[in-house]
Scaffold this active site. Structure first.
Site, short mmCIF file in Angstrom:
data_model
loop_
_atom_site.label_atom_id
_atom_site.label_comp_id
_atom_site.label_asym_id
_atom_site.label_seq_id
_atom_site.Cartn_x
_atom_site.Cartn_y
_atom_site.Cartn_z
N VAL A 100 0.86 -1.19 0.00
CA VAL A 100 0.00 0.00 0.00
C VAL A 100 0.90 1.24 0.00
O VAL A 100 1.67 1.45 0.95
CB VAL A 100 -0.94 0.02 1.23
N HIS A 104 3.11 3.57 6.34
CA HIS A 104 2.52 2.96 7.53
C HIS A 104 3.59 2.22 8.30
O HIS A 104 4.50 1.63 7.72
CB HIS A 104 1.37 2.01 7.16
N HIS A 106 3.87 -0.89 10.89
CA HIS A 106 3.20 -2.03 11.49
C HIS A 106 3.72 -2.16 12.93
O HIS A 106 4.93 -2.24 13.15
CB HIS A 106 3.59 -3.34 10.78
#
Ligand code: AMP
Length: 120
Positions: A100, A104, A106
């Site tokens: 994606v 981000h 995790h």
């Protein structure tokens, strides 16, 4: 890399796709990964249009960066993995395993994690 405003996390930020929110701050959203790979698997994303970690570090404002890192700390504490152990993972660009194209982190934990990378 140019930002694709139709990526799935951009759509989550616009409220077009539901998410299981863990934390929502001025500049940051944290939500449960849809395919968790551990008992705790939360994604922390900046609300701004950043693709990679290095882009965020060079282009995001101090306020955005402080908010993002404080949100990661909150998620680590609030999910309990601060005590039990955790791993932070950020994949960058396709060769880095990024599926994606919206930055981000995790936050993964809640079990004993395997090797950092497959060997060989
Ligand atoms: P990466 O390979 O680092 O880009 O990770 C993308 C992550 O996004 C994967 O762990 C997916 O399971 C997760 N993901 C994809 N779509 C969604 C969604 N709609 N809600 C929550 N997590 C998602």
């Amino acid at each position: 890399m140019a930002y694709d405003p139709n990526n799935i996390f951009a759509r989550i930020l616009r409220g077009e796709i539901p998410n299981k929110t863990v934390l929502d701050t001025t500049f940051t959203l944290a939500f449960h990964d849809i395919e968790p790979q551990a008992p705790v698997h939360v994604l922390v994303i900046p609300k701004g249009p950043y693709v990679t970690y290095d882009q965020f570090l060079t282009e995001a404002s101090a306020e955005e960066q402080l908010d993002f890192f404080a949100a990661i700390a909150s998620v680590i504490r609030d999910t309990g993995v601060a005590e039990t152990g955790y791993r932070l993972i950020t994949n960058n660009l396709p060769a880095g395993g990024q599926e994606v194209p919206h930055l981000h982190v995790h936050v993964v934990g809640g079990k004993t994690l395997g090797p950092m990378l497959p060997r060989g």
